[in-house]
Design a protein around this motif. Structure first.
Motif, PDB file in Angstrom:
ATOM      1  N   ILE A  28       0.811  -1.217   0.000  1.00  0.00           N
ATOM      2  CA  ILE A  28       0.000   0.000   0.000  1.00  0.00           C
ATOM      3  C   ILE A  28       0.845   1.269   0.000  1.00  0.00           C
ATOM      4  O   ILE A  28       0.405   2.316  -0.449  1.00  0.00           O
ATOM      5  N   ARG A  29       2.070   1.181   0.489  1.00  0.00           N
ATOM      6  CA  ARG A  29       2.942   2.351   0.547  1.00  0.00           C
ATOM      7  C   ARG A  29       3.477   2.732  -0.831  1.00  0.00           C
ATOM      8  O   ARG A  29       3.842   3.872  -1.073  1.00  0.00           O
ATOM      9  N   GLY A  30       3.538   1.783  -1.739  1.00  0.00           N
ATOM     10  CA  GLY A  30       4.147   2.026  -3.043  1.00  0.00           C
ATOM     11  C   GLY A  30       5.619   1.682  -3.006  1.00  0.00           C
ATOM     12  O   GLY A  30       6.253   1.704  -1.949  1.00  0.00           O
ATOM     13  N   PRO A  45      -3.339  10.202 -13.621  1.00  0.00           N
ATOM     14  CA  PRO A  45      -4.315  10.172 -12.524  1.00  0.00           C
ATOM     15  C   PRO A  45      -4.245   8.899 -11.690  1.00  0.00           C
ATOM     16  O   PRO A  45      -4.733   8.870 -10.558  1.00  0.00           O
ATOM     17  N   GLU A  46      -3.646   7.831 -12.225  1.00  0.00           N
ATOM     18  CA  GLU A  46      -3.551   6.570 -11.484  1.00  0.00           C
ATOM     19  C   GLU A  46      -2.477   6.597 -10.404  1.00  0.00           C
ATOM     20  O   GLU A  46      -2.446   5.727  -9.534  1.00  0.00           O
ATOM     21  N   LEU A  47      -1.590   7.597 -10.432  1.00  0.00           N
ATOM     22  CA  LEU A  47      -0.547   7.707  -9.418  1.00  0.00           C
ATOM     23  C   LEU A  47      -1.115   8.369  -8.163  1.00  0.00           C
ATOM     24  O   LEU A  47      -2.067   9.139  -8.240  1.00  0.00           O
ATOM     25  N   ARG A  48      -0.516   8.060  -7.022  1.00  0.00           N
ATOM     26  CA  ARG A  48      -0.907   8.761  -5.789  1.00  0.00           C
ATOM     27  C   ARG A  48      -0.061  10.026  -5.723  1.00  0.00           C
ATOM     28  O   ARG A  48       1.166   9.952  -5.702  1.00  0.00           O
ATOM     29  N   ILE A  49      -0.737  11.171  -5.718  1.00  0.00           N
ATOM     30  CA  ILE A  49      -0.082  12.472  -5.755  1.00  0.00           C
ATOM     31  C   ILE A  49      -0.558  13.265  -4.543  1.00  0.00           C
ATOM     32  O   ILE A  49      -1.764  13.438  -4.339  1.00  0.00           O
ATOM     33  N   GLU A 107       4.892  15.191  -3.472  1.00  0.00           N
ATOM     34  CA  GLU A 107       5.325  13.800  -3.567  1.00  0.00           C
ATOM     35  C   GLU A 107       4.398  13.015  -4.480  1.00  0.00           C
ATOM     36  O   GLU A 107       3.191  13.223  -4.485  1.00  0.00           O
ATOM     37  N   VAL A 108       5.006  12.091  -5.214  1.00  0.00           N
ATOM     38  CA  VAL A 108       4.274  11.166  -6.079  1.00  0.00           C
ATOM     39  C   VAL A 108       4.723   9.759  -5.704  1.00  0.00           C
ATOM     40  O   VAL A 108       5.918   9.521  -5.524  1.00  0.00           O
ATOM     41  N   ASN A 109       3.774   8.827  -5.557  1.00  0.00           N
ATOM     42  CA  ASN A 109       4.107   7.426  -5.267  1.00  0.00           C
ATOM     43  C   ASN A 109       3.931   6.580  -6.515  1.00  0.00           C
ATOM     44  O   ASN A 109       2.972   6.762  -7.271  1.00  0.00           O
ATOM     45  N   LEU A 110       4.864   5.634  -6.711  1.00  0.00           N
ATOM     46  CA  LEU A 110       4.839   4.727  -7.855  1.00  0.00           C
ATOM     47  C   LEU A 110       4.674   3.299  -7.354  1.00  0.00           C
ATOM     48  O   LEU A 110       5.379   2.876  -6.444  1.00  0.00           O
TER      49      LEU A 110
END
Length: 172
Positions: free
Chosen positions: A56-58, A89-93, A110-113
């Motif tokens: 879940i953290r990426g 839009p699918e990234l967590r921003i 921050e952006v999560n991948l």
């Protein structure tokens, strides 16, 4: 940057010992080597390698910094943040922080991948071209945040000094 001698490193050939020697045949470009075909693609195409998180953290965080007292950088960062939200839009921003937070010395977002090929493989090259004057820290997420933000980190643009004291306190 953390002193590499502080860490241990397993052999990169772990699991590949005792195999036939690789050919020395050159490819048609005359510089690279011809590699024998693999029986199957590396699992690294489907999930991040251990100890990088696949949860879940990426697997990776990308911190994009801007100087909060420079009106042009603030404007560029806001526009980049909006573009990323629209194009990926699918990234967590996360929100744009207008001041330093945590170990980060400047304002940032921050952006999560979460996937090595689809997200990391698409976003990182895009960011190389589109980040403008801003620096970006790319780091994996493992159980060692200090090492993730130093020895395992990669920078685009000018590296910035992080406040690593936070990680030392969390280990105490």
């Amino acid at each position: 940057m953390a002193d590499p001698s502080l860490y241990t490193y397993p052999s990169p050939l772990e699991g590949y010992q005792g195999l036939e020697p690789l050919p020395n045949e050159k490819a048609s470009d005359g510089k690279s080597f011809v590699n024998p075909p693999a029986e199957k693609k590396s699992e690294a195409y489907n999930s991040f390698v251990a100890p990088i998180s696949n949860g879940i953290r990426g697997g990776f965080d990308v911190h994009i910094y801007f100087l909060q007292v420079d009106a042009e950088e603030v404007k560029f960062a806001a526009e980049l943040w909006e573009r990323i939200r629209r194009e990926f839009p699918e990234l967590r921003i996360y929100k744009v922080w207008d001041r330093p937070i945590g170990p980060h010395p400047l304002a940032m977002f921050e952006v999560n991948l979460f996937t090595p090929v689809e997200q990391f493989g698409a976003f990182i090259p895009w960011l190389v071209v589109n980040r403008g004057p801003l620096s970006a820290l790319i780091h994996p997420n493992t159980d060692d945040e200090g090492r993730d933000h130093t020895q395992r980190a990669t920078w685009m643009g000018q590296p910035l000094p992080l406040n690593l004291k936070l990680f030392k306190q969390s280990r105490a």
